[in-house]
Design an enzyme around this catalytic site. Structure first.
Site, PDB file in Angstrom:
ATOM      1  N   ASP A 313       0.794  -1.219   0.000  1.00 38.94           N
ATOM      2  CA  ASP A 313       0.000   0.000   0.000  1.00 38.94           C
ATOM      3  C   ASP A 313       0.832   1.279   0.000  1.00 38.94           C
ATOM      4  O   ASP A 313       0.293   2.371   0.158  1.00 38.94           O
ATOM      5  CB  ASP A 313      -0.920   0.016   1.222  1.00 38.94           C
ATOM      6  CG  ASP A 313      -0.160  -0.076   2.540  1.00 38.94           C
ATOM      7  OD1 ASP A 313       1.038  -0.433   2.497  1.00 38.94           O
ATOM      8  OD2 ASP A 313      -0.767   0.198   3.590  1.00 38.94           O
ATOM      9  N   GLY A 341      15.376   9.486 -26.655  1.00 39.23           N
ATOM     10  CA  GLY A 341      16.221   8.364 -27.034  1.00 39.23           C
ATOM     11  C   GLY A 341      15.977   7.949 -28.469  1.00 39.23           C
ATOM     12  O   GLY A 341      15.114   8.486 -29.176  1.00 39.23           O
ATOM     13  N   TRP A 342      16.733   6.985 -28.923  1.00 39.40           N
ATOM     14  CA  TRP A 342      16.662   6.546 -30.322  1.00 39.40           C
ATOM     15  C   TRP A 342      15.242   6.154 -30.723  1.00 39.40           C
ATOM     16  O   TRP A 342      14.747   6.540 -31.777  1.00 39.40           O
ATOM     17  CB  TRP A 342      17.619   5.380 -30.523  1.00 39.40           C
ATOM     18  CG  TRP A 342      17.651   4.825 -31.910  1.00 39.40           C
ATOM     19  CD1 TRP A 342      17.079   3.665 -32.349  1.00 39.40           C
ATOM     20  CD2 TRP A 342      18.292   5.404 -33.049  1.00 39.40           C
ATOM     21  NE1 TRP A 342      17.334   3.483 -33.688  1.00 39.40           N
ATOM     22  CE2 TRP A 342      18.076   4.532 -34.146  1.00 39.40           C
ATOM     23  CE3 TRP A 342      19.026   6.575 -33.257  1.00 39.40           C
ATOM     24  CZ2 TRP A 342      18.565   4.804 -35.419  1.00 39.40           C
ATOM     25  CZ3 TRP A 342      19.524   6.847 -34.524  1.00 39.40           C
ATOM     26  CH2 TRP A 342      19.289   5.959 -35.586  1.00 39.40           C
ATOM     27  N   THR A 343      14.559   5.416 -29.878  1.00 41.82           N
ATOM     28  CA  THR A 343      13.250   4.892 -30.250  1.00 41.82           C
ATOM     29  C   THR A 343      12.154   5.944 -30.171  1.00 41.82           C
ATOM     30  O   THR A 343      11.244   5.963 -30.995  1.00 41.82           O
ATOM     31  CB  THR A 343      12.890   3.694 -29.354  1.00 41.82           C
ATOM     32  OG1 THR A 343      13.886   2.684 -29.497  1.00 41.82           O
ATOM     33  CG2 THR A 343      11.536   3.110 -29.729  1.00 41.82           C
ATOM     34  N   ASP A 379      16.249  15.962 -18.963  1.00 40.99           N
ATOM     35  CA  ASP A 379      17.219  15.788 -20.040  1.00 40.99           C
ATOM     36  C   ASP A 379      16.457  15.458 -21.313  1.00 40.99           C
ATOM     37  O   ASP A 379      15.526  14.641 -21.298  1.00 40.99           O
ATOM     38  CB  ASP A 379      18.206  14.662 -19.712  1.00 40.99           C
ATOM     39  CG  ASP A 379      19.145  14.357 -20.864  1.00 40.99           C
ATOM     40  OD1 ASP A 379      20.006  15.205 -21.160  1.00 40.99           O
ATOM     41  OD2 ASP A 379      19.018  13.275 -21.475  1.00 40.99           O
ATOM     42  N   ASP A 381      16.780  13.952 -25.075  1.00 37.96           N
ATOM     43  CA  ASP A 381      17.621  13.126 -25.947  1.00 37.96           C
ATOM     44  C   ASP A 381      16.920  13.018 -27.300  1.00 37.96           C
ATOM     45  O   ASP A 381      16.240  12.040 -27.602  1.00 37.96           O
ATOM     46  CB  ASP A 381      17.820  11.748 -25.320  1.00 37.96           C
ATOM     47  CG  ASP A 381      18.871  10.936 -26.047  1.00 37.96           C
ATOM     48  OD1 ASP A 381      19.183  11.256 -27.199  1.00 37.96           O
ATOM     49  OD2 ASP A 381      19.364   9.961 -25.461  1.00 37.96           O
ATOM     50  N   GLU A 383      17.080  12.594 -31.125  1.00 33.56           N
ATOM     51  CA  GLU A 383      17.954  12.049 -32.164  1.00 33.56           C
ATOM     52  C   GLU A 383      17.217  11.973 -33.511  1.00 33.56           C
ATOM     53  O   GLU A 383      16.587  10.973 -33.793  1.00 33.56           O
ATOM     54  CB  GLU A 383      18.451  10.668 -31.740  1.00 33.56           C
ATOM     55  CG  GLU A 383      19.165  10.702 -30.389  1.00 33.56           C
ATOM     56  CD  GLU A 383      19.685   9.339 -29.960  1.00 33.56           C
ATOM     57  OE1 GLU A 383      19.942   8.464 -30.818  1.00 33.56           O
ATOM     58  OE2 GLU A 383      19.826   9.127 -28.753  1.00 33.56           O
ATOM     59  N   TYR A 384      17.230  13.053 -34.355  1.00 29.36           N
ATOM     60  CA  TYR A 384      18.048  14.252 -34.210  1.00 29.36           C
ATOM     61  C   TYR A 384      17.244  15.440 -34.715  1.00 29.36           C
ATOM     62  O   TYR A 384      16.446  15.295 -35.657  1.00 29.36           O
ATOM     63  CB  TYR A 384      19.337  14.139 -35.033  1.00 29.36           C
ATOM     64  CG  TYR A 384      20.198  12.985 -34.590  1.00 29.36           C
ATOM     65  CD1 TYR A 384      21.100  13.132 -33.544  1.00 29.36           C
ATOM     66  CD2 TYR A 384      20.090  11.755 -35.212  1.00 29.36           C
ATOM     67  CE1 TYR A 384      21.895  12.076 -33.127  1.00 29.36           C
ATOM     68  CE2 TYR A 384      20.876  10.697 -34.805  1.00 29.36           C
ATOM     69  CZ  TYR A 384      21.775  10.858 -33.768  1.00 29.36           C
ATOM     70  OH  TYR A 384      22.539   9.804 -33.353  1.00 29.36           O
ATOM     71  N   MET A 449      27.321  12.818 -27.689  1.00 29.45           N
ATOM     72  CA  MET A 449      27.313  11.359 -27.849  1.00 29.45           C
ATOM     73  C   MET A 449      28.480  10.903 -28.733  1.00 29.45           C
ATOM     74  O   MET A 449      28.307  10.467 -29.876  1.00 29.45           O
ATOM     75  CB  MET A 449      25.958  10.912 -28.391  1.00 29.45           C
ATOM     76  CG  MET A 449      24.839  11.193 -27.417  1.00 29.45           C
ATOM     77  SD  MET A 449      23.203  10.591 -27.923  1.00 29.45           S
ATOM     78  CE  MET A 449      22.759  11.809 -29.155  1.00 29.45           C
ATOM     79  N   TYR A 451      30.274   8.425 -29.419  1.00 28.39           N
ATOM     80  CA  TYR A 451      30.400   6.978 -29.590  1.00 28.39           C
ATOM     81  C   TYR A 451      29.433   6.584 -30.691  1.00 28.39           C
ATOM     82  O   TYR A 451      28.693   7.427 -31.225  1.00 28.39           O
ATOM     83  CB  TYR A 451      30.093   6.224 -28.291  1.00 28.39           C
ATOM     84  CG  TYR A 451      28.908   6.757 -27.513  1.00 28.39           C
ATOM     85  CD1 TYR A 451      27.612   6.523 -27.939  1.00 28.39           C
ATOM     86  CD2 TYR A 451      29.080   7.506 -26.352  1.00 28.39           C
ATOM     87  CE1 TYR A 451      26.513   7.008 -27.235  1.00 28.39           C
ATOM     88  CE2 TYR A 451      28.006   7.996 -25.636  1.00 28.39           C
ATOM     89  CZ  TYR A 451      26.720   7.744 -26.088  1.00 28.39           C
ATOM     90  OH  TYR A 451      25.640   8.238 -25.394  1.00 28.39           O
ATOM     91  N   ASP A 452      29.446   5.321 -31.084  1.00 24.66           N
ATOM     92  CA  ASP A 452      28.605   4.849 -32.187  1.00 24.66           C
ATOM     93  C   ASP A 452      28.903   5.571 -33.500  1.00 24.66           C
ATOM     94  O   ASP A 452      28.025   5.727 -34.341  1.00 24.66           O
ATOM     95  CB  ASP A 452      27.111   4.998 -31.848  1.00 24.66           C
ATOM     96  CG  ASP A 452      26.628   3.940 -30.892  1.00 24.66           C
ATOM     97  OD1 ASP A 452      27.408   3.016 -30.608  1.00 24.66           O
ATOM     98  OD2 ASP A 452      25.484   4.040 -30.421  1.00 24.66           O
TER      99      ASP A 452
END
Length: 609
Positions: A313, A341-343, A379, A381, A383-384, A449, A451-452
């Site tokens: 509860d 995010g990406w999705t 935040d 995110d 893209e893009y 970002m 990376y990738d």
């Protein structure tokens, strides 16, 4: 960052088990003797989207230097991601030009590029180097070189980079690109009339020239030379000590990673901020991403951060309540709710149509009385902005500024407002199509970002480190490295203190590789625990130990697999770079990839001090 398996995990990979539909762009044979031809085929087609490749074949008797494939796409169908080529779009007309490393095709040889798209249609009216793709027409035997570019000038400089621009050259058929020379060495190949040259030394004079080229390989005379002296070095100004880590809400399922693991690994004491990922962006508003994982899942005593079980509860359970407990144990720790995010970045386009309403919805959600004390800000995110990720956005170059301005106005100065942004520093790339400098006025910092940059979405390679700190000879694409990204953002006017360097706690890999060093060919993505082509550092450190380093990051060859990833040693090098550049600190994607004792985050914390 993507959901669930890494920021740029290509969504097309999930379609591999679907029926494969193959369609030829041109009905005639793939090549005709004595001509340059092109054949484009679909790979996977799942009705609403597809992936494909185009292969350019040089059937002439001599090498060609540079290629350009053009085609039309019917209404309702579009091309998004492209690899191993540069894409330009005008209405429904698409132009693909060679990357810096695959423009030269020897006689009888071929090269390919790949892409992903959405919609049911396919290319029409294909030409390659101005002639029909099936070889039935010719470019007219073009032997006329373009005129020399004029007006070469510097548009900005730092201690380690120079930004250049020039006036377009002319040609009887058409200019396809420009080569920038630093002295006698080629420093960049671009399709537009500007370039950013990185990797330079402070207080050093450099001489630049530019040459234009056309589809037939004709090269112009050099432009007038330009001498530019870089700025004085920053010495070692130090930098910020922010260490920001992403906690993913889906980690509580298959990965079995919970807020308690942040504490038991020793990571909580090394973090300054946690980004909780992700909230959804839908219908022009912020929304909860996973209500069960976020605030409903009941934790037993042994699973809980403080050893106290949830009751049936109590008003708040799940990861939100666990984060509340973690913050009580670490009073200086801040938690930020990350959206998109990406999705889920496709929802930002609608949000940008009414930024004030979007900001209102986000504020009401983040400051919901049930968990208002858990979060210290928001935040974004995206893209893009004004570019393509999983989907393509056309909100305009000022959309990001409008959204962040509205968020800052609503959240006020007492809350953090941050954003994860692209690290694409290529000429005319994602960094050039949105106003990141103007938008930086409204954020506390940017998570860059870095990376990738490269991965097995280019299934045949070349193998390349996904997070190079600097450029290196043979890098597949100019501007795809951390130093160039940071230099370009600083040159645009973003304060160094508002830039955080990105670190990936995972590797990207290929299989079917025979070459140990970067630049080898491959047959596809290497197998991974959750997704092909990507694997956590905690697995790779023993499964495929590093065998070398390049451009400030590590790579590994084990059997037929080739992986790139950061190690504690390379992370310490990157932290030294961040301090030298005066950056605000560093961030990483994401907590589940580290070892049980937090090797990587320890290297970040130790490197930043």
């Amino acid at each position: 960052m993507s959901r669930p398996g890494g920021r740029r995990a290509i969504a097309l990979a999930g379609a591999a088990t679907l029926a494969v539909a193959t369609a030829l762009l041109t009905a005639p044979p793939a090549s005709s003797a004595g001509t340059v031809t092109a054949t484009c085929k679909k790979g996977s087609d799942w009705g609403t989207g597809f992936d494909g490749t185009c292969t350019i074949t040089n059937g002439t008797g001599s090498a060609i230097n540079g290629w350009r494939l053009e085609a039309d796409m019917p209404s309702g169908t579009s091309i998004g991601n492209v690899w191993d080529a540069t894409k330009a779009v005008s209405g429904n007309h698409y132009t693909f030009t060679n990357a810096s490393w695959n423009g030269t095709i020897a006689a009888g040889a071929s090269t390919s590029f790949g892409f992903g798209g959405s919609g049911p249609g396919w290319f029409t009216s294909c030409t390659v180097n101005g002639a029909s793709c099936d070889g039935s027409g010719t470019p007219g035997g073009d032997t006329q070189a373009p005129t020399a570019p004029t007006g070469l000038r510097s548009t900005g400089k730092t201690a380690t980079s120079v930004s250049l621009a020039w006036n377009a050259a002319t040609d009887n058929v058409g200019v396809t690109g420009y080569d920038v020379y630093n002295g006698g060495a080629k420093a960049a190949s671009v399709t537009g009339t500007s370039a950013d040259i990185g990797g330079l030394s402070p207080e050093t004079a450099y001489t630049f020239t530019v040459k234009a080229r056309d589809a037939a390989g004709n090269t112009s005379p050099a432009s007038a030379s330009l001498s530019v002296t870089t700025e004085a070095g920053s010495g070692n100004p130090g930098g910020g000590d922010k260490v920001v880590g992403y906690f993913v809400d889906w980690g509580v399922y298959q990965r079995n990673y919970h807020v308690k693991n942040i504490e038991t690994s020793g990571s909580a004491g090394k973090l300054t901020h946690i980004n909780f990922a992700f909230g959804n962006v839908t219908g022009g508003r912020c929304a909860v991403g996973d209500s069960y994982a976020d605030y409903d899942k009941a934790y037993t005593a042994d699973q809980s951060v403080d050893g106290v079980a949830d009751t049936w509860d109590q008003p708040l359970r799940g990861s939100f309540n666990q984060l509340r407990k973690l913050k009580k144990m670490h009073p200086g720790l801040k938690v930020i709710w990350s959206f998109g995010g990406w999705t889920w970045s496709g929802g930002f386009g609608q949000a940008a149509q009414n930024p004030a309403a979007f900001a209102e919805s986000c504020y009401n959600l983040v400051e919901d009385p049930r968990w208002a004390d858990v979060f210290d800000g928001i935040d974004i995110d995206w893209e893009y902005p004004n570019a393509c990720g999983l989907s393509c956005d056309t909100s305009g170059p000022d959309a990001l500024s409008k959204v962040l301005s509205a968020l800052r106005a609503k959240f006020g100065s007492g809350n953090l407002v941050t954003a994860a942004i692209t690290a694409d520093a290529g000429s005319g790339g994602k960094m050039d199509v949105a106003d990141y400098a103007g938008a930086s006025r409204y954020v506390d910092w940017y998570n860059v970002m870095t990376y990738d940059f490269f991965g097995a979405w280019a299934q045949q390679g070349p193998t390349a480190p996904h997070s190079p700190l600097t450029s290196y000879p043979g890098i597949p694409q100019a501007g795809f490295n951390s130093a160039d990204a940071i230099a370009k953002l600083k040159a645009k006017g973003v304060p160094a203190s508002k830039l955080l360097l990105g670190i990936g706690f995972y590797g990207r890999g290929w299989t079917g590789v025979t070459q140990s060093e970067p630049g080898g060919t491959a047959t596809g993505p290497a197998p991974g625990t959750y997704e092909a082509g990507i694997e956590d550092y905690k697995v790779l450190k023993t499964k495929c130990p590093a065998t070398g380093t390049v451009a400030g990051t590590a790579y590994a060859k084990c059997g037929s697999e080739w992986w790139s990833y950061d190690t504690p040693s390379t992370i310490r090098g990157k932290m030294a770079y961040a301090k030298d550049q005066g950056l605000g600190g560093a961030f990483f994607w994401e907590l589940t990839g580290d070892t049980a004792n937090g090797e990587l985050i320890s290297a970040m914390r130790g490197g930043l001090g």
